[in-house]
Design an enzyme around this catalytic site. Structure first.
Site, short mmCIF file in Angstrom:
data_model
loop_
_atom_site.label_atom_id
_atom_site.label_comp_id
_atom_site.label_asym_id
_atom_site.label_seq_id
_atom_site.Cartn_x
_atom_site.Cartn_y
_atom_site.Cartn_z
N ASN A 38 -20.95 -4.93 -2.36
CA ASN A 38 -21.92 -6.03 -2.26
C ASN A 38 -21.67 -6.96 -1.06
O ASN A 38 -22.16 -8.08 -1.02
CB ASN A 38 -21.97 -6.83 -3.56
CG ASN A 38 -20.63 -7.52 -3.83
OD1 ASN A 38 -19.63 -7.19 -3.19
ND2 ASN A 38 -20.61 -8.45 -4.75
N ASP A 96 -14.77 -3.57 -5.13
CA ASP A 96 -15.22 -3.92 -6.49
C ASP A 96 -15.48 -2.64 -7.31
O ASP A 96 -15.40 -1.53 -6.79
CB ASP A 96 -16.48 -4.79 -6.41
CG ASP A 96 -17.47 -4.26 -5.38
OD1 ASP A 96 -17.87 -3.09 -5.52
OD2 ASP A 96 -17.82 -5.00 -4.43
N ASP A 146 -4.40 -0.59 -15.80
CA ASP A 146 -3.06 -1.10 -15.54
C ASP A 146 -2.76 -2.13 -16.63
O ASP A 146 -3.46 -3.13 -16.75
CB ASP A 146 -3.04 -1.75 -14.14
CG ASP A 146 -1.68 -1.67 -13.49
OD1 ASP A 146 -0.69 -1.94 -14.20
OD2 ASP A 146 -1.61 -1.35 -12.30
N ASP A 184 2.74 -1.78 -16.58
CA ASP A 184 3.37 -2.60 -15.56
C ASP A 184 4.69 -3.23 -16.02
O ASP A 184 4.76 -3.79 -17.13
CB ASP A 184 2.39 -3.72 -15.19
CG ASP A 184 2.85 -4.56 -14.03
OD1 ASP A 184 2.80 -4.09 -12.89
OD2 ASP A 184 3.27 -5.73 -14.26
N GLU A 210 6.03 1.89 -15.57
CA GLU A 210 6.75 1.44 -14.39
C GLU A 210 8.08 0.92 -14.90
O GLU A 210 8.17 -0.19 -15.42
CB GLU A 210 5.99 0.33 -13.66
CG GLU A 210 6.68 -0.03 -12.35
CD GLU A 210 6.32 -1.42 -11.83
OE1 GLU A 210 6.39 -1.62 -10.61
OE2 GLU A 210 6.00 -2.32 -12.63
N HIS A 248 0.79 0.62 -4.46
CA HIS A 248 0.36 -0.66 -3.89
C HIS A 248 1.53 -1.61 -3.62
O HIS A 248 1.31 -2.70 -3.13
CB HIS A 248 -0.63 -1.32 -4.86
CG HIS A 248 0.03 -1.68 -6.15
ND1 HIS A 248 0.47 -0.72 -7.06
CD2 HIS A 248 0.39 -2.87 -6.69
CE1 HIS A 248 1.04 -1.33 -8.08
NE2 HIS A 248 1.01 -2.63 -7.88
N ASP A 249 2.74 -1.22 -4.00
CA ASP A 249 3.91 -2.07 -3.76
C ASP A 249 4.78 -1.54 -2.63
O ASP A 249 5.84 -2.10 -2.36
CB ASP A 249 4.79 -2.13 -5.02
CG ASP A 249 4.12 -2.86 -6.17
OD1 ASP A 249 3.31 -3.76 -5.92
OD2 ASP A 249 4.40 -2.50 -7.33
#
Ligand code: GLC
Ligand code: CA
Length: 560
Positions: free
Chosen positions: A23, A29, A98, A197, A254, A328-329
Site C-alpha cells: 500500500n 505488510d 512467531d 521465540d 529458538e 532476521h537476527d
C-alpha cells in the site's frame, strides 16, 4: 525415523516489515505477503515462518507485542491475516507464527494494569522485585535487566531484552493459562505451528543470585540466571500438553544454550518442541564471551567440525533439525563467511548448498535465495535495530573511532538481514512505491527476483533447482531421510558428506577455497553421476573430480 510432513518441507522465513509493501507506505505488510505467495510456490516452499505482525510499539520490530490477538495496523488487519491463512492453505503452504511469550510489550494491557494497581492480578504476571533484591544481570540489549516500575517507589521489573519488553512471570498459573488460550486460538484457525521465540528464558533462578561480573559495566550476562534454568522443563511440558500436543502442528524453538545432552528433552517426538534451531555453527568467527565486536580467525576445518558434530549428535539422538544459515537476527551468510572480493556466484551457491543438503528441514531466509548481502548503510543514524544502536555505543565506549565502530557494526548488525527484499530493477527495488523504512542495498539492480528469474545461471535459479531436487527428483527420499556421513575428512578445505539410504549414496562436495582442487586420487574406486553443480563439470570425466574455486557438486556415487 518417523515420517512427518514438516520433515519433508522446505521452509522460508519472512520478515514482514521488509518483504513487500502493498500500500505504498514504505513498510511491508500482510497483503504484500499474499501478493507474493505465488513467488514462494514457484520457488518450491511448503512452510512459511513469519516474524511477528501483532500489535506492537515496534521497539524491537514486533518482538514486543501489545496485543496477541490483533494484527498491527502497519501490517494490515485481522481480515488480511485470515485471508493470508486461507491463501497459503490453498497453495499447500503451512504458516508458522512467531510465538513471543517470554515477554510482552510495556504497552500490553497486562503491564498497564500491573502498574496502575499494585493489587491487580496482573501485577504478578511480571517479574517484580524490591530495590534491595535486585541482581547484577545484564540484559541482552545492554544495561541492567531491572528497570524501575512506573509509579512505584521501590519496585523494579525484569526484562531479559529491552526495558520495553517486560518478562512474563511464568511462575503464575493464571498467566500461563492466558497464554495457552491464545496459542490454541491461533491453532484453531488452522495454522501450521509456531517458531517459539527466546523460549529458554522462561524460568528465572528463583534465588536471584549475583554472579561475578564479566564486563566493564560490572554486570554479568543474564544467561547465567535466566537461560535454561533448572525447572524450565515443567513449564515447557505443561505448555506442550495444553497446546501443541493436541494439533498436527510443528514447533521450532529458538533455544540458545541448551547443552547437547539435553537436546532430546527439548526436541523430537518426546521433546518440548518438534525441533530446535542449532546455532552452534552459525558464525564461523563466533565470539565466546568476548565483546560482540571481537572477530576471531577461523578455519574451514574447525567450522566443519562443528557442523559434523551437530549432525552426529542429531543422528545419535534420532532428532531432526531446522537447518538455517540466516535469519532476521544475523548478518547475511555470504558476508559472514567470505571477504568482499570472494563473494560471487560460486561461493554464494556453495555455502547455500552445503547447508541445504544436510539432514534436516532447510530454512531459507528472505533474500538469501537471491544472494542478498549485508546492508550498505553509510550513516550510523540510519540503523533501526535496537541492538545495533547499543552495539554502536559499546564500540565507541571501547575507543573505536566512529568509522571503526560503523565498520564493526556493519559486520554484525541485525539490520543486515532487514533491508528490503529486492524484487525488481526499479526504484526501491520494487519493494515499495515509497521510500522504504530501511534503505535498499546498493546492488539491487543486479540482485533481484525479476532479473534473476530470467537468468538461467542466477543464484535464484540455483536455489530453485536445489529445492526441486530435494522435493521432486528420484533422490528425494535419500536427501530427506538418508543418513549423514562425512567424507574426505583428511582434507582441509573440502566439506563433503554422503547422504545414504537403502544402498544408494548421494554426495555433496564443497571446494571451500579460492583455488581449484583435484580429488580423483582420494577415491579411486568410485564412479560419479552428476546431479547438480554450480560450475562447469564435464560428465565424461566421471572419475576425475576437478573442482574449481568454491565449486559445489552433488553426485550419485556408485562403486566401480
Ligand atoms: C529473539 C528474536 C529477536 C528478538 C528477541 C526478543 O531472539 O529472534 O529478534 O529481538 O528474541 O524477542
Ligand atoms: Ca505497507
Amino acid at each position: 525415523m518417523e515420517k512427518k510432513w514438516w520433515k519433508e518441507a522446505v521452509a522460508y522465513q519472512i520478515y514482514p516489515k521488509s518483504f513487500y509493501d502493498s500500500n505504498g507506505d514504505g513498510i511491508g505488510d500482510l497483503r504484500g505477503i499474499i501478493e507474493k505467495l505465488d513467488y514462494l510456490v514457484d520457488l518450491g516452499i511448503n512452510i512459511i515462518w513469519i516474524s511477528p505482525f501483532f500489535k506492537s510499539p515496534m521497539v524491537d520490530n514486533g518482538y514486543d507485542i501489545s496485543d496477541y490477538y490483533a494484527v498491527d495496523p502497519i501490517f494490515g488487519s485481522n481480515a488480511d491475516l485470515e485471508e493470508l491463512i486461507e491463501a497459503a492453505s490453498q497453495r499447500g503452504i503451512k504458516l508458522l507464527f512467531d510465538l513471543v511469550v517470554n515477554h510482552c510489550s510495556d504497552q500490553h494491557e497486562w503491564f498497564q494494569k500491573a502498574i496502575a494497581d499494585p493489587n491487580s492480578k496482573e501485577r504478578d504476571y511480571f517479574v517484580i522485585r524490591k530495590a534491595d533484591q535486585l541482581t547484577n544481570w545484564r540484559s541482552i540489549f545492554g544495561g541492567s535487566v531491572w528497570t524501575k516500575l512506573p509509579g512505584s517507589e521501590d519496585e523494579y521489573y525484569m526484562h531479559v531484552f529491552a526495558k520495553e519488553q517486560p518478562d512474563l512471570n511464568w511462575e503464575n498459573p493464571e498467566l500461563r493459562q492466558e497464554i495457552y488460550k491464545m496459542i490454541n486460538y491461533w491453532l484453531d484457525k488452522g495454522i501450521g505451528g509456531f517458531r517459539v521465540d527466546a523460549i529458554v528464558y522462561l524460568k528465572k533462578n528463583q534465588a536471584f543470585p549475583d554472579f561475578p561480573s564479566d564486563g566493564p559495566d560490572g554486570l554479568a550476562s543474564v544467561n547465567l540466571g535466566s537461560q535454561n534454568q533448572a525447572g524450565i522443563g515443567e513449564f515447557l511440558t505443561e505448555l506442550k500438553a495444553a497446546t501443541f500436543q493436541n494439533y498436527d502442528c510443528v514447533t521450532v524453538g529458538e533455544a540458545f544454550g541448551v547443552p547437547l545432552a539435553q537436546l532430546p528433552e527439548y526436541s523430537g517426538e518426546n521433546g518440548y518442541f518438534s525441533m530446535i534451531f542449532d546455532f552452534s555453527y552459525d558464525v564461523p568467527d563466533g565470539t565466546n564471551g568476548e565483546p560482540w565486536y571481537v572477530r576471531k580467525p577461523w578455519t574451514v576445518k574447525e567450522w566443519q567440525q562443528k557442523v559434523y558434530q551437530s549432525q552426529k549428535i542429531l543422528k545419535e539422538f534420532g532428532i531432526w533439525s531446522p537447518n538455517h544459515m540466516e535469519n532476521h537476527d544475523s548478518a547475511r551468510v555470504v558476508n559472514r563467511f567470505f571477504e568482499a572480493d570472494q563473494i560471487n556466484f560460486a561461493s554464494t551457491t556453495m555455502i547455500g548448498a552445503l547447508d541445504f543438503f544436510l539432514r534436516g528441514t532447510p530454512f531459507i531466509y528472505q533474500g538469501q535465495e537471491l544472494g542478498m548481502k549485508n546492508a550498505t548503510i553509510k550513516d550510523p543514524n540510519v540503523f533501526d535495530d535496537i541492538q545495533t544502536k547499543d552495539q554502536y555505543q559499546v564500540a565507541l565506549a571501547a575507543n573505536f573511532s566512529t568509522s571503526e565502530a560503523l565498520k564493526a557494526v556493519l559486520h554484525r548488525s541485525r539490520d543486515n538481514a532487514r533491508t528490503p527484499m529486492q524484487w525488481q530493477d526499479e526504484i526501491y527495488a520494487g519493494f515499495s512505491s515509497a521510500q522504504p523504512w530501511l534503505p535498499v542495498n546498493d546492488d539491487y539492480r543486479e540482485y533481484n527476483v525479476a532479473t534473476e528469474r530470467n537468468d538461467a545461471n542466477s543464484i535464484l535459479n540455483f536455489y530453485r533447482r536445489m529445492i526441486e531436487i530435494r522435493q521432486k527428483s528420484a533422490y528425494r527420499e535419500i536427501l530427506i531421510y538418508g543418513d549423514f556421513r562425512p567424507v574426505y575428512l583428511d582434507l582441509d578445505n573440502i566439506v563433503a558428506y554422503d547422504r545414504h539410504l537403502a544402498g544408494k549414496t548421494v554426495r555433496v562436495i564443497c571446494n571451500f577455497q579460492n583455488q581449484a582442487i583435484e580429488l580423483q586420487k582420494y577415491r579411486q574406486n568410485e564412479k560419479y553421476q552428476l546431479i547438480l553443480s554450480n560450475d562447469a563439470y564435464s560428465t565424461n570425466q566421471e572419475q576425475l573430480l576437478q573442482l574449481n574455486p568454491y565449486q559445489v557438486i552433488l553426485v550419485e556415487v556408485t562403486e566401480q
